[in-house]
Design an enzyme around this catalytic site. Structure first.
Site, short mmCIF file in Angstrom:
data_model
loop_
_atom_site.label_atom_id
_atom_site.label_comp_id
_atom_site.label_asym_id
_atom_site.label_seq_id
_atom_site.Cartn_x
_atom_site.Cartn_y
_atom_site.Cartn_z
N ARG A 110 69.40 -74.53 -11.61
CA ARG A 110 68.47 -74.48 -10.58
C ARG A 110 69.04 -74.93 -9.29
NH1 ARG A 110 66.07 -76.91 -14.82
NH2 ARG A 110 64.54 -75.62 -15.92
N LYS A 132 69.83 -66.39 3.31
CA LYS A 132 69.29 -65.62 2.44
C LYS A 132 70.48 -65.09 1.31
CE LYS A 132 65.98 -63.19 5.22
NZ LYS A 132 65.81 -61.98 6.00
N GLU A 174 76.07 -55.80 15.05
CA GLU A 174 75.57 -57.09 15.05
C GLU A 174 75.67 -57.93 16.13
OE1 GLU A 174 72.86 -57.29 12.72
OE2 GLU A 174 73.87 -56.10 10.96
N LYS A 216 72.21 -67.12 15.40
CA LYS A 216 71.57 -66.95 14.24
C LYS A 216 70.97 -68.24 13.73
CE LYS A 216 70.93 -64.82 10.15
NZ LYS A 216 71.36 -63.80 9.14
N GLU A 226 60.88 -66.79 7.83
CA GLU A 226 60.04 -65.59 8.61
C GLU A 226 58.61 -65.71 8.82
OE1 GLU A 226 63.37 -62.56 7.46
OE2 GLU A 226 61.45 -61.18 7.93
N ARG A 231 62.41 -65.03 13.60
CA ARG A 231 63.46 -64.79 12.71
C ARG A 231 63.32 -63.05 12.98
NH1 ARG A 231 66.25 -67.31 7.22
NH2 ARG A 231 67.76 -65.71 7.10
N ASN A 235 65.83 -58.47 13.27
CA ASN A 235 65.64 -57.15 12.71
C ASN A 235 65.81 -55.88 13.81
OD1 ASN A 235 65.59 -58.19 10.08
ND2 ASN A 235 63.27 -58.43 10.44
N HIS A 238 66.84 -52.47 13.22
CA HIS A 238 66.87 -52.36 11.59
C HIS A 238 65.87 -51.57 10.98
CE1 HIS A 238 70.10 -55.31 12.16
NE2 HIS A 238 70.10 -55.35 10.80
N HIS A 242 67.63 -49.17 8.72
CA HIS A 242 67.47 -49.09 7.31
C HIS A 242 67.21 -47.66 6.71
CE1 HIS A 242 66.89 -53.45 6.91
NE2 HIS A 242 68.20 -53.32 6.97
N HIS A 255 76.35 -49.83 7.54
CA HIS A 255 75.16 -50.35 8.21
C HIS A 255 75.10 -50.66 9.69
CE1 HIS A 255 71.93 -53.52 8.45
NE2 HIS A 255 72.62 -54.07 9.09
N1 LIG Z 1 72.31 -62.47 3.24
C1 LIG Z 1 72.06 -62.18 4.78
O1 LIG Z 1 71.38 -62.72 5.60
C2 LIG Z 1 72.71 -60.88 4.86
C3 LIG Z 1 72.72 -60.37 6.40
C4 LIG Z 1 73.45 -59.11 6.54
C5 LIG Z 1 74.19 -58.42 5.43
N2 LIG Z 1 74.01 -59.05 4.07
C6 LIG Z 1 74.72 -58.38 2.84
O2 LIG Z 1 76.19 -58.20 3.36
C7 LIG Z 1 76.81 -57.25 2.83
C8 LIG Z 1 77.61 -56.48 3.54
O3 LIG Z 1 78.59 -57.60 3.84
P1 LIG Z 1 79.92 -57.17 4.57
O4 LIG Z 1 79.76 -55.82 5.64
O5 LIG Z 1 80.95 -58.23 4.78
O6 LIG Z 1 80.74 -56.28 3.36
P2 LIG Z 1 81.94 -56.66 2.33
O7 LIG Z 1 81.41 -57.84 1.71
O8 LIG Z 1 81.58 -55.54 0.91
O9 LIG Z 1 83.20 -56.61 2.81
C9 LIG Z 1 83.34 -55.25 3.63
C10 LIG Z 1 85.05 -54.87 3.14
O10 LIG Z 1 85.83 -55.73 3.59
C11 LIG Z 1 86.89 -56.29 2.66
N3 LIG Z 1 87.20 -57.62 3.22
C12 LIG Z 1 86.69 -58.63 3.38
N4 LIG Z 1 87.16 -59.90 4.15
C13 LIG Z 1 88.38 -59.12 4.34
C14 LIG Z 1 89.53 -59.67 5.00
N5 LIG Z 1 89.52 -60.67 5.69
N6 LIG Z 1 90.55 -58.81 5.38
C15 LIG Z 1 90.57 -57.43 4.74
N7 LIG Z 1 89.61 -57.02 3.93
C16 LIG Z 1 88.37 -57.68 3.88
C17 LIG Z 1 85.89 -56.52 1.37
O11 LIG Z 1 86.76 -56.45 0.32
C18 LIG Z 1 85.04 -55.09 1.46
O12 LIG Z 1 85.74 -54.04 1.02
C19 LIG Z 1 75.40 -56.11 2.26
O13 LIG Z 1 75.36 -56.50 0.92
C20 LIG Z 1 74.36 -56.63 2.81
O14 LIG Z 1 73.12 -56.80 2.23
C21 LIG Z 1 73.38 -60.12 4.07
ZN LIG Z 2 72.11 -55.89 10.03
#
Ligand SMILES: NC(=O)c1ccc[n+]([C@@H]2O[C@H](COP(=O)([O-])OP(=O)(O)OC[C@H]3O[C@@H](n4cnc5c(N)ncnc54)[C@H](O)[C@@H]3O)[C@@H](O)[C@H]2O)c1
Ligand SMILES: [Zn+2]
Length: 352
Positions: A110, A132, A174, A216, A226, A231, A235, A238, A242, A255
């Site tokens: 938990r 999130k 972003e 942020k 939200e 917040r 979006n 988005h 999306h 994205h």
């Molecule tokens: N929680 C939230 O509020 C929130 C907000 C936006 C997005 N997300 C989520 O985030 C995800 C996307 O995140 P992302 O774009 O970081 O993708 P990711 O985590 O897949 O990273 C992108 C790529 O970069 C590589 N990588 C990461 N760090 C690196 C570094 N320093 N050097 C070289 N390669 C590196 C990874 O191996 C991967 O192939 C999605 O699943 C999305 O839903 C969450």
């Molecule tokens: Zn986004």
């Protein structure tokens, strides 16, 4: 809310953690495979040197790791390591590892302690901040998750030196979004320096990342789950974004590319509905283009499919499609319902 530490090398995390958690706490570093060798091993060694009982777990790169099955593997590893409530999970990676590890931290026993060390531009300005967490199921992305605040979000922009170009552009969308919705001065700075900034990491990025992360954090602090519409400003772009992502089965567009198309469509709507000046819509379009981001789809997508996805969007209420729109650069408003004829025109201009 989490403590944001921006611009300090990650090698200083163990010492900082020692001041915040009990001395020989167990720590598990969950690292993306792409950063595990370069940073995961040294961070784990540093944690052990600082007196923690630390181990490293490596997660394969990519969205395919954001599953309940992968979360299950982590639960079992934590159980075997006899994790306790006071133990610490450290997420070292992009949004995928951050969301997965955050979800596991929120639910194992938990809730165990969580530290986010984002390693992509997108995660440093967005995913790691705000609490999130989620995993995907075959029926849709991010359908299972919780709000769970980390103890610390440690943002070391130097970790981005190795980030591949396409992921850089992804985060850049972003970054531009923050300027558009909240900070005209940031927008202007991006306009002046985009040709340099688009090339990748340089020290010039540090204050920009700091500004975005703070926007942020501030928005999330004022509207944590939200409810007030604040917040929801995050979006911007988005809804259509999306829909473009989903219609392409998450294959066709990054994205950041999808929300770039969505931001431009929202700017077109804003011109008709909330008084955005045409010149400012054109400035947004040209900044996105110079950042290597699209403002229209590369291949047409059937209008019906886009409308289906828009209707299904989690942000829809009472049947009306609601948009975040702009009154000007740096000034956004949420929850505007958009009449069909305006939506039609904007989608056509986006090639949809
Ligand atoms: N929680 C939230 O509020 C929130 C907000 C936006 C997005 N997300 C989520 O985030 C995800 C996307 O995140 P992302 O774009 O970081 O993708 P990711 O985590 O897949 O990273 C992108 C790529 O970069 C590589 N990588 C990461 N760090 C690196 C570094 N320093 N050097 C070289 N390669 C590196 C990874 O191996 C991967 O192939 C999605 O699943 C999305 O839903 C969450
Ligand atoms: Zn986004």
């Amino acid at each position: 809310v989490a403590e944001l530490i921006i611009g300090k090398p990650v090698s200083r995390l163990p010492a900082a953690l020692r001041e915040r958690v009990s001395k020989n706490a167990k720590v598990m570093v969950v690292a993306d495979a792409a950063v595990a060798v370069r940073h995961g091993r040294s961070l784990t060694a540093g944690l052990n040197k600082a007196g923690f009982n630390a181990a490293l777990t490596i997660v394969p790169s990519g969205e395919r790791s954001k599953t309940l099955a992968r979360a299950g593997d982590l639960y079992r590893a934590l159980a075997r390591a006899q994790f306790e409530r006071g133990s610490v999970l450290v997420a070292l990676g992009g949004g995928v590892v951050g969301d997965l590890t955050g979800f596991v931290a929120a639910t194992f026993l938990r809730g165990v302690k969580l530290v986010q060390v984002p390693t992509t531009l997108l995660a440093q300005v967005d995913a790691a901040i705000g609490g999130k967490t989620a995993v995907d199921i075959p029926e849709g992305k991010n359908l299972v998750g919780t709000f769970y605040q980390p103890l610390i979000v440690w943002i070391d922009p130097a970790l981005l030196k190795t980030l591949p170009e396409k992921h850089w552009r992804n985060g850049l969308a972003e970054v531009i979004k923050y300027g558009v919705i909240r900070d005209a001065a940031l927008f202007e700075r991006l306009e002046r320096r985009i040709d340099h900034l688009v090339k990748g990491y340089s020290s010039e990025w540090v204050p920009i990342i700091a500004r975005c992360a703070k926007i942020k954090a501030e928005v999330v602090k004022k509207d944590p789950v939200e409810t007030t519409g604040l917040r929801a400003l995050l979006n911007f772009g988005h809804s259509v974004g999306h829909a473009v992502e989903a219609a392409g089965g998450y294959q066709g567009y990054l994205h950041g590319e999808a929300i770039s198309i969505g931001m431009f469509a929202a700017a077109l709507l804003s011109e008709s509905l909330t008084g955005l000046r045409p010149v400012d819509r054109i400035r947004l379009g040209s900044l996105l283009t110079r950042a290597g981001l699209p403002v229209r789809v590369r291949h047409p997508i059937a209008r019906r499919r886009i409308m289906d996805f828009l209707a299904r969007d989690k942000k829809v209420r009472d049947g009306a499609v609601r948009f975040v729109l702009l009154k000007g650069l740096g000034r956004a408003v949420s929850g505007r319902s958009v009449p069909a004829e305006f939506l039609d025109a904007a989608l056509s201009t986006s090639g949809l």
